[in-house]
Design an enzyme around this catalytic site. Structure first.
Site, PDB file in Angstrom:
ATOM      1  N   HIS A 110      -5.962 -10.229  -1.202  1.00  0.00           N
ATOM      2  CA  HIS A 110      -5.930  -8.995  -1.999  1.00  0.00           C
ATOM      3  C   HIS A 110      -7.121  -8.940  -2.968  1.00  0.00           C
ATOM      4  O   HIS A 110      -6.936  -8.836  -4.180  1.00  0.00           O
ATOM      5  CB  HIS A 110      -4.600  -8.867  -2.753  1.00  0.00           C
ATOM      6  CG  HIS A 110      -4.240  -7.437  -3.057  1.00  0.00           C
ATOM      7  ND1 HIS A 110      -2.971  -6.947  -2.949  1.00  0.00           N
ATOM      8  CD2 HIS A 110      -5.004  -6.384  -3.446  1.00  0.00           C
ATOM      9  CE1 HIS A 110      -2.956  -5.664  -3.281  1.00  0.00           C
ATOM     10  NE2 HIS A 110      -4.206  -5.298  -3.581  1.00  0.00           N
ATOM     11  N   GLU A 168       3.168 -11.117   0.023  1.00  0.00           N
ATOM     12  CA  GLU A 168       2.066 -11.656  -0.806  1.00  0.00           C
ATOM     13  C   GLU A 168       2.449 -11.905  -2.259  1.00  0.00           C
ATOM     14  O   GLU A 168       1.816 -12.704  -2.935  1.00  0.00           O
ATOM     15  CB  GLU A 168       0.843 -10.736  -0.741  1.00  0.00           C
ATOM     16  CG  GLU A 168       1.017  -9.394  -1.453  1.00  0.00           C
ATOM     17  CD  GLU A 168      -0.282  -8.578  -1.457  1.00  0.00           C
ATOM     18  OE1 GLU A 168      -0.882  -8.394  -0.382  1.00  0.00           O
ATOM     19  OE2 GLU A 168      -0.676  -8.114  -2.555  1.00  0.00           O
ATOM     20  N   ARG A 198      -1.508  -2.089   2.290  1.00  0.00           N
ATOM     21  CA  ARG A 198      -0.371  -2.872   1.811  1.00  0.00           C
ATOM     22  C   ARG A 198       0.230  -3.614   3.009  1.00  0.00           C
ATOM     23  O   ARG A 198       0.376  -3.036   4.100  1.00  0.00           O
ATOM     24  CB  ARG A 198       0.712  -1.985   1.184  1.00  0.00           C
ATOM     25  CG  ARG A 198       0.377  -1.453  -0.203  1.00  0.00           C
ATOM     26  CD  ARG A 198       0.376  -2.546  -1.277  1.00  0.00           C
ATOM     27  NE  ARG A 198       0.061  -2.003  -2.590  1.00  0.00           N
ATOM     28  CZ  ARG A 198      -1.149  -1.933  -3.131  1.00  0.00           C
ATOM     29  NH1 ARG A 198      -2.204  -2.386  -2.473  1.00  0.00           N
ATOM     30  NH2 ARG A 198      -1.332  -1.440  -4.348  1.00  0.00           N
TER      31      ARG A 198
HETATM   32  P1  NAD Z   1      -4.999   8.223  -1.463  1.00  0.00           P
HETATM   33  O1  NAD Z   1      -3.732   8.650  -2.105  1.00  0.00           O
HETATM   34  O2  NAD Z   1      -6.272   8.867  -1.899  1.00  0.00           O
HETATM   35  O3  NAD Z   1      -4.883   8.430   0.133  1.00  0.00           O
HETATM   36  C1  NAD Z   1      -3.755   8.100   0.890  1.00  0.00           C
HETATM   37  C2  NAD Z   1      -3.723   9.049   2.080  1.00  0.00           C
HETATM   38  O4  NAD Z   1      -2.668   8.635   2.942  1.00  0.00           O
HETATM   39  C3  NAD Z   1      -3.443  10.523   1.695  1.00  0.00           C
HETATM   40  O5  NAD Z   1      -4.421  11.370   2.267  1.00  0.00           O
HETATM   41  C4  NAD Z   1      -2.052  10.787   2.255  1.00  0.00           C
HETATM   42  O6  NAD Z   1      -1.860  12.121   2.671  1.00  0.00           O
HETATM   43  C5  NAD Z   1      -2.019   9.815   3.429  1.00  0.00           C
HETATM   44  N1  NAD Z   1      -0.670   9.477   3.884  1.00  0.00           N
HETATM   45  C6  NAD Z   1       0.413   9.206   3.130  1.00  0.00           C
HETATM   46  N2  NAD Z   1       1.470   8.906   3.910  1.00  0.00           N
HETATM   47  C7  NAD Z   1       1.034   9.012   5.195  1.00  0.00           C
HETATM   48  C8  NAD Z   1       1.656   8.830   6.461  1.00  0.00           C
HETATM   49  N3  NAD Z   1       2.949   8.498   6.565  1.00  0.00           N
HETATM   50  N4  NAD Z   1       0.915   9.013   7.575  1.00  0.00           N
HETATM   51  C9  NAD Z   1      -0.393   9.402   7.485  1.00  0.00           C
HETATM   52  N5  NAD Z   1      -1.039   9.586   6.302  1.00  0.00           N
HETATM   53  C10 NAD Z   1      -0.334   9.382   5.178  1.00  0.00           C
HETATM   54  O7  NAD Z   1      -5.070   6.651  -1.639  1.00  0.00           O
HETATM   55  P2  NAD Z   1      -6.362   5.728  -1.531  1.00  0.00           P
HETATM   56  O8  NAD Z   1      -7.049   5.663  -2.840  1.00  0.00           O
HETATM   57  O9  NAD Z   1      -7.143   6.110  -0.328  1.00  0.00           O
HETATM   58  O10 NAD Z   1      -5.656   4.305  -1.301  1.00  0.00           O
HETATM   59  C11 NAD Z   1      -4.891   4.037  -0.141  1.00  0.00           C
HETATM   60  C12 NAD Z   1      -4.105   2.768  -0.340  1.00  0.00           C
HETATM   61  O11 NAD Z   1      -5.002   1.652  -0.413  1.00  0.00           O
HETATM   62  C13 NAD Z   1      -3.329   2.678  -1.661  1.00  0.00           C
HETATM   63  O12 NAD Z   1      -2.086   3.328  -1.590  1.00  0.00           O
HETATM   64  C14 NAD Z   1      -3.164   1.193  -1.847  1.00  0.00           C
HETATM   65  O13 NAD Z   1      -1.961   0.779  -1.258  1.00  0.00           O
HETATM   66  C15 NAD Z   1      -4.329   0.591  -1.081  1.00  0.00           C
HETATM   67  N6  NAD Z   1      -5.291  -0.105  -1.955  1.00  0.00           N
HETATM   68  C16 NAD Z   1      -5.549  -1.399  -1.730  1.00  0.00           C
HETATM   69  C17 NAD Z   1      -6.452  -2.076  -2.530  1.00  0.00           C
HETATM   70  C18 NAD Z   1      -6.801  -3.521  -2.291  1.00  0.00           C
HETATM   71  O14 NAD Z   1      -7.377  -4.163  -3.176  1.00  0.00           O
HETATM   72  N7  NAD Z   1      -6.495  -4.085  -1.142  1.00  0.00           N
HETATM   73  C19 NAD Z   1      -7.078  -1.402  -3.584  1.00  0.00           C
HETATM   74  C20 NAD Z   1      -6.813  -0.050  -3.772  1.00  0.00           C
HETATM   75  C21 NAD Z   1      -5.902   0.599  -2.951  1.00  0.00           C
END
Ligand code: NAD
Length: 329
Positions: free
Chosen positions: A294, A262, A233
């Site tokens: 995105h 965005e 994000r």
């Molecule tokens: P997920 O929930 O499986 O993993 C997120 C991880 O981040 C978890 O292990 C959590 O413990 C960790 N975390 C949370 N806060 C933290 C912090 N302050 N410091 C360190 N670690 C922390 O999520 P995911 O499926 O891996 O997705 C991650 C992110 O990717 C989503 O939240 C979303 O914003 C983004 N995303 C982007 C797109 C895109 O098209 N660009 C698509 C899907 C997801």
């Protein structure tokens, strides 16, 4: 149930229609906001996208419109005020996993493209300039990669990067020792990751703890010439600080699929109009910055999975399923 799909894009409509059996789905290209919320009058549910704004005020109006359920066609739910939804008694669900490969592969794509100067190479090739002098690249092999967040996408990144022969450091607030034993990487604190990594790739969600997690103080800790990849994000990085650090040469290259501001830019066509966002204009002007709007999620597999889970979320809302694991509130 009767559901209004906000911010529908032509590429996803067909997948939702195919996945749907029993619900009455109506589509609008409008994004949800205070200006458009009245469209939801008479619907049981709204189906949102990351470009929709479901802040407290909008949720209050949604409630008045009779909406009881929200399901978002995304992993992230930072565009929905979850506390407000909870207090209003609106149930919210997401798509916690649709294809971590889609996003992780896109992050690797940005890394490789930057390392091998792919955009410039393509530009020169099209001009029949086959000189190689400006195209000397770097390899992923043996580089130290910092993976910030070892959830579904971060873990997939680690698996892919292991294949490249990278040294992998990772930071997560919830470390998984089992994962560390299974895959070839080492957990460390955030500062160590920032100091030791040649490339940093961001996979944490946006929330009050991660908003502007990467500021100039953090960037100064990084190696000079560091490459930053953000497919998570935009709000996780302070864009002004990022620009300053590119200008002063501390950051070597940046690959972005997301941008702080965005919501007013992406998923629209500005080819015939002017963009006034100065930070965005500046970022786009750097040859060492590669941006996509995105699209990391945008694969056929992901679209099919998003549609199927979204429809199943409506099913689960309707039957009030106790085993409904995608329900956030
Ligand atoms: P997920 O929930 O499986 O993993 C997120 C991880 O981040 C978890 O292990 C959590 O413990 C960790 N975390 C949370 N806060 C933290 C912090 N302050 N410091 C360190 N670690 C922390 O999520 P995911 O499926 O891996 O997705 C991650 C992110 O990717 C989503 O939240 C979303 O914003 C983004 N995303 C982007 C797109 C895109 O098209 N660009 C698509 C899907 C997801």
């Amino acid at each position: 149930m009767k559901a209004l799909v906000f911010s529908i894009k032509s590429f996803e409509k067909i997948y939702l229609q195919k996945a749907n059996r029993i619900h009455d789905l109506i589509f609008t290209e409008s994004a949800l906001s205070l200006d458009t919320v009245e469209k939801a009058k008479g619907y049981d549910a709204v189906i949102l996208f990351t470009s929709d704004i479901a802040d407290r005020n909008t949720l209050i109006h949604l409630k008045k419109c009779g909406v009881k359920y929200i399901t978002t066609r995304s992993v992230g739910f930072d565009h929905i005020d979850i506390e407000a939804a909870k207090s209003l008694g609106i149930n919210v669900a997401n798509v916690p996993e649709y294809s971590p490969y889609a996003v992780a592969e896109h992050a690797v794509l940005l890394m490789l493209a930057l390392n091998r100067k792919l955009a410039l190479a393509n530009e020169l090739f099209r001009k029949n300039n086959f000189l190689l002098d400006s195209l000397v690249g770097t390899e992923l092999h043996s580089k130290t990669i910092g993976v910030l967040g070892t959830g579904k996408i971060g873990t997939t990144m680690i698996k892919i990067l292991n294949g490249f022969g990278c040294k992998i450091l990772a930071h997560d607030i919830n470390e998984s020792k089992a994962l560390e034993l299974k895959l070839n990487f080492r957990y460390c604190d955030l500062n160590t990751l920032l100091k030791e990594s040649d490339i940093i790739t961001i996979h944490v969600p946006l929330n009050s703890h991660t908003k502007y997690l990467i500021t100039d103080t953090k960037i100064k800790m990084m190696k000079r010439g560091v490459v930053i990849i953000n497919t998570s994000r935009g709000g996780i990085i302070n864009t002004t600080h990022l620009i300053q650090s590119i200008e002063n040469g501390h950051i070597g290259a940046v690959g972005l699929d997301v941008y702080d501001n965005e919501k007013v830019l992406f998923f629209r066509d500005f080819s015939q109009s002017t963009i006034n966002d100065l930070n965005f204009i500046k970022l786009k002007s750097f040859p060492c910055v590669m941006m996509t709007a995105h699209q990391a999620f945008l694969t056929e597999t992901a679209l099919r999975n998003i549609a199927e889970t979204t429809i199943s979320n409506l099913d689960n809302f309707e039957i009030n399923s106790k085993e409904f694991k995608n329900k956030i509130v």
